[in-house]
Motif scaffolding. Structure first.
Motif, short mmCIF file in Angstrom:
data_model
loop_
_atom_site.label_atom_id
_atom_site.label_comp_id
_atom_site.label_asym_id
_atom_site.label_seq_id
_atom_site.Cartn_x
_atom_site.Cartn_y
_atom_site.Cartn_z
N ALA A 1 0.83 -1.20 0.00
CA ALA A 1 0.00 0.00 0.00
C ALA A 1 0.87 1.26 0.00
CB ALA A 1 -0.91 -0.01 1.22
N TYR B 1 1.15 5.25 1.10
CA TYR B 1 0.63 6.25 2.03
C TYR B 1 1.43 7.54 1.89
CZ TYR B 1 -2.47 3.12 4.63
OH TYR B 1 -3.49 2.27 4.99
N LYS C 1 -3.96 7.12 3.19
CA LYS C 1 -3.62 6.21 2.10
C LYS C 1 -3.70 6.96 0.78
CE LYS C 1 -4.65 1.57 0.39
NZ LYS C 1 -5.52 0.38 0.55
#
Length: 418
Positions: A349, A351, A417
C-alpha cells in the motif's frame, strides 16, 4: 512562590527555564511562551547577561524570574538545571556550549529540549547521558525545531496511520521538501562550521558522522539495507508516481535521517526492519529540474568545502548569517514550508503524510515547535509516550501529545492512504 516536584521527586521553582533567552531565537521562544503558555506556567529567563535578560523581560511585559548562568560555569549550570522541570535551550553550537547543561539536566532528572542539528554532539550526549537520564527519569529531547520535528513527527504520524489501517510496516520512505521560503539561521551555519572543525583531522569521527546509524542505540543490531546516500539526486516518479522532475539533496538530510532511524530503533524497529528513509527537496517539474538538482548538490558540496578551507571560509564568514542574527519580523511571517512524506508498506500500500506550517522554518516555525515541545512535557504528562527517560527523540519522547499541540498551534499534520 508555588513549588512543584519533578519526576525524581525534588521540588522545582520553575516549570520552564528558557536558556539563551536574550538571543535571536531565544527571544522568539520567550515571546511565544508569553502569549501561548497556559495560565500558571512558571517560566524563567536565563543566560549570561542579566541586563540583556532584563531588557527582554521588559519588552515582553512579563515578570518572570531571571537566572544568570554562563555555559562554562558548572555550578551555575547545575543550579539552573535543578531549579526547573524543563530546560529549553537555544544556545549553540551545542558541542561548544551545551554539553554541561544537558549532563546537568540528566543528572538532576530535569527534562530538556534543544535545537541541535549536530550529529557528533547528539552521539556524545547519548553515550554520556542516556543511561543516567533513564535512571533519573529525565527526558532529554534533542532537535525540537525545524531540525528534526517535521521529519521525526512526520514519520511518526505516517506510521500511526499505517498501523491504524493494519496495512503492514513502513519500507521505502522519502521525505520531500515540496516548498519552503526562509533561510537557515546563523546558529545552524555555526554548528556546521564547528562540526567540520572537529572532524577535519579525525578519521574516526568522520566515519561516525557519515554512518547512517550514527545515532542508533545499537548500531550492530541495525539491519543491513545497503548504501543510504544523503546526497543522491532522485527521480520523482521513483518516489511516487505522481511526482515529476528531479529531486535535489536536502541540506539537513544527513542529520534528520539519523534522528528518524534512532526513533525506529528506540521503538524496537516498530516502523519496520526494512524501513529505509531518505530526504530530498523539490526543484520543480520543468525540463530543467535535473540541472537544478545537480546545481543544488554541487552548491551544498561547495559550501562544505568552502567552510573547511581557511581562505574560502574567510569569505563565507562575511556572507553567511552569523549566530544571533535573523530576518525581520515581516520576513519571518512571510516564510512557510510544506513537507510531504511518501511510503510503500510491506503489504504494497502507498501512504502519504504532510507537515505544513506558516512562518520562516528556522525562526518563526522553529520557535513554535520548540516551545510546544517544552509545554507538552509540562502539561501533557499523561499523554506522552511511555518512557523511563533517556536521550530520546521528538517522536519517542513527545509523540501524539506534540502532534496535537502543533495542530492546535495552526500547523497542518496529516496522513492518509494514497
Amino acid at each position: 512562590m508555588r513549588m512543584e516536584a519533578n519526576m525524581s521527586g525534588s521540588v522545582r521553582e520553575h516549570d520552564i527555564v528558557v536558556y539563551g533567552a536574550s538571543g535571536f531565537v531565544g527571544v522568539l521562544v520567550a515571546k511565544y511562551l508569553a502569549g501561548h503558555a497556559p495560565a500558571g506556567t512558571r517560566v524563567a529567563l536565563a543566560g549570561r547577561s542579566e541586563s540583556r535578560l532584563a531588557e527582554v523581560r521588559q519588552r515582553l511585559g512579563v515578570d518572570w524570574p531571571i537566572l544568570v548562568a554562563d555555559a562554562s560555569d558548572a555550578a551555575a549550570v547545575d543550579r539552573l538545571a535543578a531549579s526547573a522541570r524543563v530546560v529549553l535551550t537555544t544556545v549553540g553550537p551545542y558541542a561548544k556550549y551545551g554539553k554541561a547543561l544537558v549532563h546537568s539536566c540528566a543528572a538532576a532528572g530535569t527534562d530538556y529540549v534543544d535545537l541541535t542539528g549536530e550529529v557528533l554532539f547528539a552521539r556524545e550526549s547519548i553515550d554520556e547521558n542516556h543511561e543516567l537520564a533513564a535512571q533519573t527519569g529525565a527526558r532529554i529531547v534533542h532537535s525540537c525545531g525545524f531540525d528534526s520535528i517535521p521529519s521525526d513527527i512526520g514519520v511518526h504520524v505516517l506510521d500511526r496511520q499505517v498501523k491504524a489501517d493494519d496495512a503492514g510496516e513502513l519500507t521505502d520512505t522519502t521525505l520531500v521538501v515540496t516548498s519552503m521560503r526562509g533561510g537557515f539561521s546563523g546558529g545552524t551555519i555555526d554548528s556546521m562550521r564547528n562540526q567540520l572543525d572537529v572532524i577535519k583531522n579525525d578519521r574516526r569521527l568522520r566515519r561516525l558522522a557519515a554512518s547512517p546509524y550514527s545515532l542508533s542505540p545499537d548500531r550492530a543490531a541495525e539491519p543491513d539495507l545497503g548504501r543510504q546516500d544523503d546526497m543522491a539526486i532522485l527521480n520523482g516518479t521513483e518516489v511516487d508516481p505522481r511526482l515529476r522532475g528531479s529531486l535535489a539533496p536536502f541540506v539537513m538530510a544527513s542529520y534528520n535521517t539519523r534522528v528518524v532511524r534512532r526513533s525506529n530503533a528506540l521503538l524496537g524497529w516498530a516502523y519496520g526492519r526494512q524501513f529505509r528513509y531518505r530526504e530530498a527537496m523539490s526543484v520543480g517539474a520543468s525540463p530543467l529540474s535535473p540541472v537544478l538538482a545537480m546545481v543544488t548538490k554541487v552548491g551544498l558540496g561547495a559550501l562544505v568545502v568552502g567552510l573547511s578551507l581557511p581562505p574560502t571560509r574567510f569569505v563565507l564568514d562575511r556572507i553567511l548569517p552569523k549566530p544571533g542574527e535573523g530576518p525581520s519580523e515581516q520576513a519571518r511571517n512571510a516564510g512557510h514550508f510544506t513537507i510531504d512524506l511518501f511510503t510503500t508498506t510491506s503489504t504494497g500500500a502507498r501512504y502519504t503524510a504532510r507537515f505544513r506550517a506558516k512562518g520562516d522554518p528556522g525562526y518563526a516555525a522553529t520557535a513554535v515547535m520548540l516551545s510546544e515541545s517544552a509545554l507538552a512535557l509540562i502539561h501533557d504528562r499523561d499523554a506522552l509516550p511511555p518512557s523511563s527517560g533517556g536521550v530520546l527523540t521528538p517522536a519517542t519522547a513527545l509523540g501524539d501529545a506534540l502532534v496535537n499541540r502543533l495542530r492546535a498551534a495552526g500547523m497542518e499534520i496529516t496522513a492518509a492512504k494514497s
